[in-house]
Design a protein around this motif. Structure first.
Motif, PDB file in Angstrom:
ATOM      1  N   ASN A 186      68.247 -90.171 -15.415  1.00  0.00           N
ATOM      2  CA  ASN A 186      66.911 -89.744 -14.981  1.00  0.00           C
ATOM      3  C   ASN A 186      66.870 -88.227 -15.039  1.00  0.00           C
ATOM      4  N   ILE A 187      66.076 -87.682 -15.957  1.00  0.00           N
ATOM      5  CA  ILE A 187      65.903 -86.230 -16.049  1.00  0.00           C
ATOM      6  C   ILE A 187      64.699 -85.850 -15.208  1.00  0.00           C
ATOM      7  N   GLU A 188      64.888 -84.917 -14.291  1.00  0.00           N
ATOM      8  CA  GLU A 188      63.883 -84.582 -13.290  1.00  0.00           C
ATOM      9  C   GLU A 188      63.503 -83.105 -13.392  1.00  0.00           C
ATOM     10  N   PRO A 189      62.557 -82.772 -14.269  1.00  0.00           N
ATOM     11  CA  PRO A 189      62.188 -81.363 -14.429  1.00  0.00           C
ATOM     12  C   PRO A 189      61.290 -80.877 -13.293  1.00  0.00           C
ATOM     13  N   GLY A 190      61.346 -79.572 -13.091  1.00  0.00           N
ATOM     14  CA  GLY A 190      60.359 -78.906 -12.256  1.00  0.00           C
ATOM     15  C   GLY A 190      59.192 -78.469 -13.128  1.00  0.00           C
ATOM     16  N   MET A 191      58.626 -77.322 -12.824  1.00  0.00           N
ATOM     17  CA  MET A 191      57.409 -76.888 -13.503  1.00  0.00           C
ATOM     18  C   MET A 191      57.670 -76.616 -14.989  1.00  0.00           C
ATOM     19  N   THR A 192      56.922 -77.333 -15.814  1.00  0.00           N
ATOM     20  CA  THR A 192      57.063 -77.259 -17.260  1.00  0.00           C
ATOM     21  C   THR A 192      55.676 -77.154 -17.871  1.00  0.00           C
TER      22      THR A 192
ATOM     23  N   ALA B 172      60.883 -94.006 -10.265  1.00  0.00           N
ATOM     24  CA  ALA B 172      61.691 -93.806 -11.469  1.00  0.00           C
ATOM     25  C   ALA B 172      63.140 -93.485 -11.103  1.00  0.00           C
ATOM     26  N   LYS B 173      63.314 -92.656 -10.099  1.00  0.00           N
ATOM     27  CA  LYS B 173      64.659 -92.283  -9.660  1.00  0.00           C
ATOM     28  C   LYS B 173      65.425 -93.510  -9.174  1.00  0.00           C
ATOM     29  N   GLN B 174      64.825 -94.285  -8.284  1.00  0.00           N
ATOM     30  CA  GLN B 174      65.511 -95.430  -7.714  1.00  0.00           C
ATOM     31  C   GLN B 174      65.725 -96.531  -8.758  1.00  0.00           C
ATOM     32  N   PHE B 175      64.752 -96.704  -9.637  1.00  0.00           N
ATOM     33  CA  PHE B 175      64.874 -97.700 -10.703  1.00  0.00           C
ATOM     34  C   PHE B 175      66.064 -97.374 -11.599  1.00  0.00           C
ATOM     35  N   CYS B 176      66.208 -96.108 -11.954  1.00  0.00           N
ATOM     36  CA  CYS B 176      67.330 -95.702 -12.806  1.00  0.00           C
ATOM     37  C   CYS B 176      68.669 -95.916 -12.110  1.00  0.00           C
ATOM     38  N   LEU B 177      68.736 -95.617 -10.824  1.00  0.00           N
ATOM     39  CA  LEU B 177      69.980 -95.846 -10.092  1.00  0.00           C
ATOM     40  C   LEU B 177      70.318 -97.328 -10.045  1.00  0.00           C
ATOM     41  N   ALA B 178      69.298 -98.175  -9.852  1.00  0.00           N
ATOM     42  CA  ALA B 178      69.524 -99.619  -9.829  1.00  0.00           C
ATOM     43  C   ALA B 178      69.948-100.134 -11.197  1.00  0.00           C
ATOM     44  N   LEU B 179      69.343 -99.585 -12.254  1.00  0.00           N
ATOM     45  CA  LEU B 179      69.743 -99.978 -13.610  1.00  0.00           C
ATOM     46  C   LEU B 179      71.218 -99.693 -13.850  1.00  0.00           C
ATOM     47  N   ARG B 180      71.679 -98.549 -13.368  1.00  0.00           N
ATOM     48  CA  ARG B 180      73.086 -98.205 -13.551  1.00  0.00           C
ATOM     49  C   ARG B 180      73.983 -99.271 -12.940  1.00  0.00           C
ATOM     50  N   SER B 181      73.598 -99.774 -11.769  1.00  0.00           N
ATOM     51  CA  SER B 181      74.390-100.826 -11.128  1.00  0.00           C
ATOM     52  C   SER B 181      74.397-102.093 -11.968  1.00  0.00           C
ATOM     53  N   ASP B 182      73.231-102.460 -12.497  1.00  0.00           N
ATOM     54  CA  ASP B 182      73.124-103.676 -13.302  1.00  0.00           C
ATOM     55  C   ASP B 182      73.899-103.576 -14.608  1.00  0.00           C
TER      56      ASP B 182
ATOM     57  N   GLY C  36      61.676 -88.187 -15.299  1.00  0.00           N
ATOM     58  CA  GLY C  36      61.136 -88.228 -13.951  1.00  0.00           C
ATOM     59  C   GLY C  36      60.547 -86.883 -13.565  1.00  0.00           C
ATOM     60  N   SER C  37      60.803 -86.476 -12.331  1.00  0.00           N
ATOM     61  CA  SER C  37      60.287 -85.192 -11.843  1.00  0.00           C
ATOM     62  C   SER C  37      60.960 -84.864 -10.519  1.00  0.00           C
ATOM     63  N   ILE C  38      61.082 -83.575 -10.233  1.00  0.00           N
ATOM     64  CA  ILE C  38      61.587 -83.207  -8.921  1.00  0.00           C
ATOM     65  C   ILE C  38      60.616 -83.635  -7.828  1.00  0.00           C
ATOM     66  N   ALA C  39      59.377 -83.991  -8.206  1.00  0.00           N
ATOM     67  CA  ALA C  39      58.413 -84.509  -7.235  1.00  0.00           C
ATOM     68  C   ALA C  39      58.877 -85.831  -6.636  1.00  0.00           C
ATOM     69  N   GLY C  40      59.833 -86.502  -7.282  1.00  0.00           N
ATOM     70  CA  GLY C  40      60.407 -87.711  -6.712  1.00  0.00           C
ATOM     71  C   GLY C  40      61.292 -87.434  -5.526  1.00  0.00           C
ATOM     72  N   ASP C  41      61.706 -86.181  -5.361  1.00  0.00           N
ATOM     73  CA  ASP C  41      62.508 -85.760  -4.205  1.00  0.00           C
ATOM     74  C   ASP C  41      61.729 -84.881  -3.239  1.00  0.00           C
ATOM     75  N   TYR C  42      60.901 -83.989  -3.784  1.00  0.00           N
ATOM     76  CA  TYR C  42      60.263 -82.951  -2.981  1.00  0.00           C
ATOM     77  C   TYR C  42      58.745 -83.134  -2.983  1.00  0.00           C
ATOM     78  N   PRO C  43      58.170 -83.644  -1.912  1.00  0.00           N
ATOM     79  CA  PRO C  43      56.720 -83.873  -1.882  1.00  0.00           C
ATOM     80  C   PRO C  43      55.942 -82.576  -1.758  1.00  0.00           C
ATOM     81  N   TYR C  44      54.686 -82.624  -2.191  1.00  0.00           N
ATOM     82  CA  TYR C  44      53.787 -81.486  -2.023  1.00  0.00           C
ATOM     83  C   TYR C  44      52.385 -82.017  -1.804  1.00  0.00           C
ATOM     84  N   ALA C  45      51.561 -81.212  -1.165  1.00  0.00           N
ATOM     85  CA  ALA C  45      50.203 -81.645  -0.843  1.00  0.00           C
ATOM     86  C   ALA C  45      49.449 -82.030  -2.105  1.00  0.00           C
TER      87      ALA C  45
END
Length: 261
Positions: free
Chosen positions: A184-190, A164-174, A143-152
């Protein structure tokens, strides 16, 4: 107490988007640790070079993750040593453009949604039944930290990573009770081809994104994926969010530039 990590020689991983950047680094990490990897992507020449370098423990397979039928066909055609996939790294994805929403190119938006959302869903749906049936497996989404922190300018790209973040959380429940893990691995600037793709080949603009700061590499993210997969099977990392030390949130201008302090 010593933690008994999983034996990497038992990994049979499918890695999407393995032709460059994080995906290539992840494929390398698993193969070099003794595992087997089905490396997929759309650039067959790059996959062939990677296979030539890493040898018989890597199986290259041309695949567009937007095509679900092709994903199913690929799984059905795998050689026996690569059939029992127990790690799926859904890495294929991209960002296109950085314009505000009212000026953005609709084709860029569609392509990001098709790759980052539909491609992720296709990858998971095609591989998940086999892992559930075998009672062992691990889905790792990049995923990406952009899934939590928006930018212009990050409008739809950020939206796809929030999915991707929410889908992974829902998969865990299933998947509770199946022994299949989801991370869900959420990198910053790479620094990969990410910005070069986003700016459609503009090398100078892509390079400027990383100027003055020590950002992460594809190998850094590969190590995160490998660590999550290697943990004992009763341990499941739901989300792993990581940034360069000099980045706090998603917007590049919020980084502390080493050059300027």
């Amino acid at each position: 107490m010593t933690i008994a990590m999983l034996d990497p020689s038992k990994f049979v991983a499918l890695v999407t988007g393995a032709t460059a950047g994080m995906g290539e680094a992840i494929a390398r990490r698993f193969v070099e640790a003794g595992g087997r990897v089905v490396a997929t992507g759309r650039r067959a020449d790059r996959l062939a070079r990677l296979a030539g370098e890493l040898g018989e423990r890597l199986h290259p397979a041309e695949l567009d993750v937007r095509d679900y039928a092709a994903a199913e066909a690929l799984l059905a055609s795998l050689p026996e040593p690569f059939r029992a996939i127990n790690v799926v790294v859904a890495n294929a994805g991209l960002a296109l453009g950085l314009k505000p929403a009212h000026e953005a190119d609709m084709e860029d938006w569609r392509r990001m949604i098709d790759t980052n959302v539909t491609g992720l869903v296709n990858t998971v749906r095609a591989t998940l039944p086999g892992m559930v049936e075998r009672g062992r497996g691990h889905v790792i989404a990049i995923g990406s930290i952009a899934g939590d922190y928006p930018y212009a300018g990050g409008n739809v790209y950020g939206g796809t990573k929030a999915f991707a973040k929410q889908f992974c959380l829902a998969l865990r429940s299933d998947l509770v009770g199946t022994s299949v893990r989801v991370t869900n691995i959420e990198p910053g600037m790479t620094e990969t081809e990410f910005s070069l793709v986003r700016f459609k080949g503009d090398e100078a603009r892509a390079a400027s994104v990383y100027e003055g700061a020590e950002v992460m590499s594809g190998a850094d993210v590969a190590e995160m994926a490998f660590w999550c997969a290697s943990l004992p099977e009763h341990v499941s990392v739901a989300r792993l969010q990581a940034t360069p030390t000099d980045q706090a949130f998603a917007r590049p201008e919020m980084m502390r530039r080493k050059a300027g302090g």
